[in-house]
Design a protein around this motif. Structure first.
Motif, PDB file in Angstrom:
ATOM      1  N   ARG A  16      68.415  40.408   4.955  1.00 21.99           N
ATOM      2  CA  ARG A  16      67.708  40.157   3.580  1.00 21.99           C
ATOM      3  C   ARG A  16      68.316  39.173   2.592  1.00 21.99           C
ATOM      4  NH1 ARG A  16      67.106  46.487   3.138  1.00 21.99           N
ATOM      5  NH2 ARG A  16      65.046  47.041   4.387  1.00 21.99           N
ATOM      6  N   MET A  66      63.887  28.135   4.679  1.00 21.39           N
ATOM      7  CA  MET A  66      63.629  28.986   5.851  1.00 21.39           C
ATOM      8  C   MET A  66      64.733  29.782   6.136  1.00 21.39           C
ATOM      9  SD  MET A  66      60.958  29.231   7.513  1.00 21.39           S
ATOM     10  CE  MET A  66      59.238  28.558   7.495  1.00 21.39           C
ATOM     11  N   LEU A  70      63.518  32.675   3.415  1.00 22.90           N
ATOM     12  CA  LEU A  70      62.751  33.635   4.269  1.00 22.90           C
ATOM     13  C   LEU A  70      63.693  34.250   5.288  1.00 22.90           C
ATOM     14  CD1 LEU A  70      59.608  31.414   4.815  1.00 22.90           C
ATOM     15  CD2 LEU A  70      59.746  33.401   3.696  1.00 22.90           C
ATOM     16  N   LEU A  72      65.252  33.335   8.119  1.00 20.92           N
ATOM     17  CA  LEU A  72      64.484  33.107   9.511  1.00 20.92           C
ATOM     18  C   LEU A  72      65.733  33.081  10.254  1.00 20.92           C
ATOM     19  CD1 LEU A  72      61.896  32.852  10.847  1.00 20.92           C
ATOM     20  CD2 LEU A  72      62.401  30.261  10.963  1.00 20.92           C
ATOM     21  N   TRP A  80      61.427  37.216  17.475  1.00 16.16           N
ATOM     22  CA  TRP A  80      59.709  36.915  17.560  1.00 16.16           C
ATOM     23  C   TRP A  80      59.640  35.938  16.614  1.00 16.16           C
ATOM     24  CZ3 TRP A  80      58.772  37.570  22.374  1.00 16.16           C
ATOM     25  CH2 TRP A  80      59.008  38.752  23.016  1.00 16.16           C
ATOM     26  N   ASN A  81      60.013  36.303  15.195  1.00 15.55           N
ATOM     27  CA  ASN A  81      59.606  35.384  13.765  1.00 15.55           C
ATOM     28  C   ASN A  81      59.856  33.946  14.350  1.00 15.55           C
ATOM     29  OD1 ASN A  81      58.777  37.842  12.927  1.00 15.55           O
ATOM     30  ND2 ASN A  81      59.961  37.639  11.018  1.00 15.55           N
ATOM     31  N   PHE A  84      58.012  32.427  17.100  1.00 18.26           N
ATOM     32  CA  PHE A  84      56.574  32.271  16.467  1.00 18.26           C
ATOM     33  C   PHE A  84      56.476  31.015  15.607  1.00 18.26           C
ATOM     34  CE2 PHE A  84      52.482  33.254  14.821  1.00 18.26           C
ATOM     35  CZ  PHE A  84      51.745  33.532  15.903  1.00 18.26           C
ATOM     36  N   PHE A  85      57.553  30.887  14.695  1.00 18.52           N
ATOM     37  CA  PHE A  85      57.584  29.795  13.966  1.00 18.52           C
ATOM     38  C   PHE A  85      57.570  28.182  14.644  1.00 18.52           C
ATOM     39  CE2 PHE A  85      60.316  26.948  11.315  1.00 18.52           C
ATOM     40  CZ  PHE A  85      59.564  26.474  10.198  1.00 18.52           C
ATOM     41  N   THR A  88      54.619  27.570  16.307  1.00 20.23           N
ATOM     42  CA  THR A  88      53.513  26.867  15.311  1.00 20.23           C
ATOM     43  C   THR A  88      53.893  25.496  14.789  1.00 20.23           C
ATOM     44  OG1 THR A  88      53.279  29.157  14.369  1.00 20.23           O
ATOM     45  CG2 THR A  88      52.598  27.420  13.090  1.00 20.23           C
TER      46      THR A  88
END
Lengths: 128, 196
Positions: A16, A66, A70, A72, A80-81, A84-85, A88
């Motif tokens: 976080r 990011m 975020l 990341l 997974w995040n 997926f990024f 994309t």
């Protein structure tokens, strides 16, 4: 119910972000905005070099945002995040670079005169 | 670690919700990518009108960028306060974020109004159509983000902070950071590159 204040485990804390990581992210993101702005307004670089530099700063900015905002790549595995990024980003590169590639070649291969003649013939549009 | 089953289930549900929202953000990113591609292709199609260099005011866009970057930061600080169940601080930081977002939106409206007032509307040229589509879509996202934030703050005032509220705030902050990232690329590709 888990409404007591101190139930954060160690791995979620890293996921976080802390005050420190937000401050560092903010300062870096300001830096990566002010530098390209300065370069463009003061014209210290020009043409291709300037273009590549400001795109480079935008990409750096993306990475900073990011990672620091975020979070990341700091999630527990499997990521997974992140996966997926990245996929994309692949689609985005294909769409954007592909469009530019095709359209510049179209512009190159059809001269304005040919285009005018086509328009006049097909749609009855006249241009001087 | 003494984690009971209930909170473990909650954590799993949270992960699913976050991943679902992440998928939404990535598809939204794809939509913006298409708008960016359109803009890049149509950049020189001014139909004989003035070009980007003559119409844009870089200091205005730069100010907007700084406002949005700062709002992204205050949003993150608000999230830290929310996770520590500090109600007043959460409201304070999200309130600041809201005001910064509102200031950004005001600048954008001022810019659009000036352009339209001078006769450069989305009907003037293919380039201006793509410009208004791209920047306008981002503006619409900012408006919905602000509405979402306002609703969240009303709920915090009325019901206080609980774990489901914090989940909602987490999604909101993801959305807000995401809009910040999209704007960085609008600032670079639309505004900065006009003056290269």
């Amino acid at each position: 119910m888990s409404s007591e204040p101190h139930n954060t485990s160690t791995h979620t804390e890293a996921e976080r972000g802390t005050l420190g990581s937000y401050v560092v992210g903010f300062i870096l993101s300001l830096l990566f905005t002010v530098i390209p702005y300065y370069l463009v307004t003061k014209k210290t670089l020009s043409g291709q070099a300037l273009l590549i530099t400001i795109i480079g700063f935008a990409v750096l900015q993306l990475i900073i945002q990011m990672v620091f905002f975020l979070h990341l790549g700091r999630e527990p595995k499997p990521r997974w995040n992140l996966l997926f990024f990245v996929s994309t980003l692949g689609i985005i590169l294909i769409v954007v670079l592909g469009s530019l590639w095709i359209m510049t070649h179209l512009n190159y291969n059809i001269s304005p005169l040919e285009m005018n003649n086509e328009l006049i013939k097909d749609e009855g549009i006249y241009r001087e | 670690m003494a984690q009971n089953i209930a909170s473990h289930h909650e954590a799993e549900a949270n992960d699913r919700v976050l991943f679902g929202f992440w998928i939404y953000l990535m598809t939204d990113l794809l939509m913006f990518a298409v708008l960016f591609a359109t803009y890049a292709v149509l950049r020189d199609s001014t139909a004989g009108g003035p070009s980007d260099r003559e119409l844009f005011r870089l200091p205005l866009a730069f100010t907007g960028t700084l406002l949005l970057l700062t709002s992204s930061f205050t949003c993150g600080i608000g999230m830290i306060a929310a996770r520590q169940y500090k109600k007043f601080q959460t409201l304070l930081w999200f309130g600041i974020t809201f005001l910064l977002g509102l200031a950004f939106l005001t600048l954008e409206v001022v810019e659009f109004r000036e352009l339209i007032h001078e006769g450069h509307t989305w009907q003037s040229s293919a380039w201006l159509s793509s410009f208004f589509s791209l920047v306008g879509t981002h503006g619409l996202h900012i408006i919905s983000g602000l509405l979402w934030m306002a609703v969240c703050m009303v709920f915090i005032v009325k019901r206080g902070l609980n774990s489901s509220m914090i989940r909602k705030l987490t999604l909101l902050s993801l959305f807000w950071h995401f809009l910040d990232i999209v704007w960085i690329f609008i600032f670079t590709i639309v505004y900065l590159m006009a003056f290269v």
